[in-house]
Structures are given as structure tokens and as C-alpha cells.
Design a protein around this motif. Structure first.
Motif, mmCIF file in Angstrom:
data_model
loop_
_atom_site.group_PDB
_atom_site.id
_atom_site.type_symbol
_atom_site.label_atom_id
_atom_site.label_comp_id
_atom_site.label_asym_id
_atom_site.label_seq_id
_atom_site.Cartn_x
_atom_site.Cartn_y
_atom_site.Cartn_z
ATOM 1 N N TRP A 58 -5.049 -2.642 -14.673
ATOM 2 C CA TRP A 58 -5.652 -1.493 -15.338
ATOM 3 C C TRP A 58 -6.555 -1.879 -16.510
ATOM 4 C CZ3 TRP A 58 -1.733 -0.309 -12.082
ATOM 5 C CH2 TRP A 58 -1.860 0.867 -11.348
ATOM 6 N N TRP A 75 -4.795 7.541 -12.859
ATOM 7 C CA TRP A 75 -5.307 7.788 -11.520
ATOM 8 C C TRP A 75 -6.606 8.576 -11.564
ATOM 9 C CZ3 TRP A 75 -2.946 4.667 -8.488
ATOM 10 C CH2 TRP A 75 -1.656 4.246 -8.832
ATOM 11 N N GLU A 76 -7.492 8.265 -10.616
ATOM 12 C CA GLU A 76 -8.755 8.983 -10.520
ATOM 13 C C GLU A 76 -8.505 10.463 -10.230
ATOM 14 O OE1 GLU A 76 -13.001 8.216 -8.447
ATOM 15 O OE2 GLU A 76 -11.301 8.298 -7.062
ATOM 16 N N ALA A 81 -1.471 11.711 -7.641
ATOM 17 C CA ALA A 81 -0.310 11.068 -8.259
ATOM 18 C C ALA A 81 0.816 12.075 -8.455
ATOM 19 C CB ALA A 81 -0.707 10.429 -9.585
ATOM 20 N N LEU A 98 -3.634 4.951 -3.310
ATOM 21 C CA LEU A 98 -4.248 5.850 -4.280
ATOM 22 C C LEU A 98 -5.383 5.124 -4.978
ATOM 23 C CD1 LEU A 98 -1.213 7.520 -6.121
ATOM 24 C CD2 LEU A 98 -2.693 8.567 -4.423
ATOM 25 N N THR A 99 -6.312 5.900 -5.514
ATOM 26 C CA THR A 99 -7.395 5.318 -6.293
ATOM 27 C C THR A 99 -7.018 5.386 -7.770
ATOM 28 O OG1 THR A 99 -9.018 5.996 -4.647
ATOM 29 C CG2 THR A 99 -9.857 5.416 -6.822
ATOM 30 N N ALA A 100 -6.909 4.215 -8.378
ATOM 31 C CA ALA A 100 -6.539 4.100 -9.785
ATOM 32 C C ALA A 100 -7.797 4.061 -10.651
ATOM 33 C CB ALA A 100 -5.721 2.831 -9.995
ATOM 34 N N THR A 107 -12.890 2.282 -11.044
ATOM 35 C CA THR A 107 -11.788 2.606 -10.149
ATOM 36 C C THR A 107 -11.497 1.452 -9.203
ATOM 37 O OG1 THR A 107 -13.269 3.648 -8.548
ATOM 38 C CG2 THR A 107 -12.277 5.083 -10.224
#
Length: 166
Positions: A58, A75-76, A81, A98-100, A107
Motif C-alpha cells: 500500500w 480499496w478503490e 470491500a 479486489l482493486t486496492a 491502484t
């Protein structure tokens, strides 16, 4: 005899206690050294622990940048989430992608595996999650898919004869 020396003592076997302490130390060291990002959160969704790999994923430099923050902050699409949190509330675990969103706003795609941590009585007390950045793998898969499509289009639409000899 008034000059007699009396000694009183107690002996305790601490072998079990030392073995438990060593087992905890080993588990803590393994989580800390994991290549996967690992986070532990309260049932309310507040981060309580993150390992160094989580910080790297991150783009954070210190645990204090994550501890105490809501898991939804990372999270995007926070609703995605939240769906994971809801699934965990009704079951044991969740796996998916998932897209972080990093601290700098960029991202990345993660494979996420999350599960409930239970106390000695079987009650949910925390959520633990493991994260692997799969962005490069997904880009390579997409590139391969596009290349295969172009090759297939050439073969299907070409007027020339294409042979493959071994």
C-alpha cells in the motif's frame, strides 16, 4: 535451636509456559516475515495489525499510517470491500480479487483471502486477511489474450496458407 537456618522454597515447572511463548514468538516472526501482506482487523473493521509486506503493497512507511484506520479506506471501491465484510459476518472465509488503492492514489489488483479469527469458545473476535499483488500477472494474461486474438484473426482472415512444421 535459635541459630538454625530454615529455607523455604517453591519449585515450578515452567516448561509448558516456555513452549507456549516460543510458539507465539515463532508465529509472530512468521507473520512479520511473510511475503504476503497480512492484516488483522476488529469486527468493526478497524485495522489492528499490519505486517511489513502490507505496508509495501500500500506504499506506507510505518504501521501507524494504517493502524486504527477503517479497512474500507484501502480499496478503490469501498462497497466491494464492504461486501467482503458482510460475507465474513455470515460465514468463515472469503476469497477473491479486489482493486486496492495505495496512499498515492494509484491502484493495484490483489488476490485476497480473509477469514474470521475465533476465540477459545468459537466466537468471532477478529478478521484476518492475506493479500498478494496480482497486477503484473493480470497484465501478462491480458497481453497474452490479445496476442492470441490477433493471431487467430490473422489465421481466420488470411488468404495465404499458414503451415506450422516441426
Amino acid at each position: 535451636d535459635r541459630h538454625a537456618v530454615r529455607t523455604v522454597g517453591a519449585v515450578s515447572d515452567i516448561t509448558d509456559e516456555r513452549e507456549r511463548e516460543e510458539a507465539l514468538r515463532l508465529k509472530d516472526a512468521a507473520i512479520h516475515a511473510s511475503l504476503n501482506g497480512i492484516a488483522i482487523a476488529s469486527l468493526a473493521g478497524s485495522l489492528e495489525y499490519v505486517n511489513p509486506a502490507f505496508l509495501r503493497l500500500w506504499g506506507l512507511s510505518h504501521p501507524r499510517e494504517a493502524i486504527g484506520r477503517a479497512v474500507l479506506d484501502f480499496w478503490e471501491q469501498p462497497d466491494d470491500a464492504r461486501a467482503v465484510q458482510d460475507a465474513l459476518a455470515s460465514g468463515e472465509s472469503w476469497q477473491g480479487e479486489l482493486t486496492a488503492q495505495r496512499a498515492d492514489g494509484s491502484t493495484f489488483l490483489v488476490a485476497l483471502a480473509a477469514s474470521s479469527v475465533r476465540d477459545a469458545h468459537g466466537n468471532r473476535e477478529r478478521i484476518m486477511a492475506s493479500f498478494v499483488d496480482i497486477t503484473d500477472r493480470r497484465i501478462a494474461q491480458e497481453s497474452l489474450r490479445q496476442s492470441e486474438e490477433r493471431f487467430r484473426a490473422l489465421i481466420e482472415n488470411g488468404l495465404d496458407l499458414v503451415l506450422t512444421l516441426d
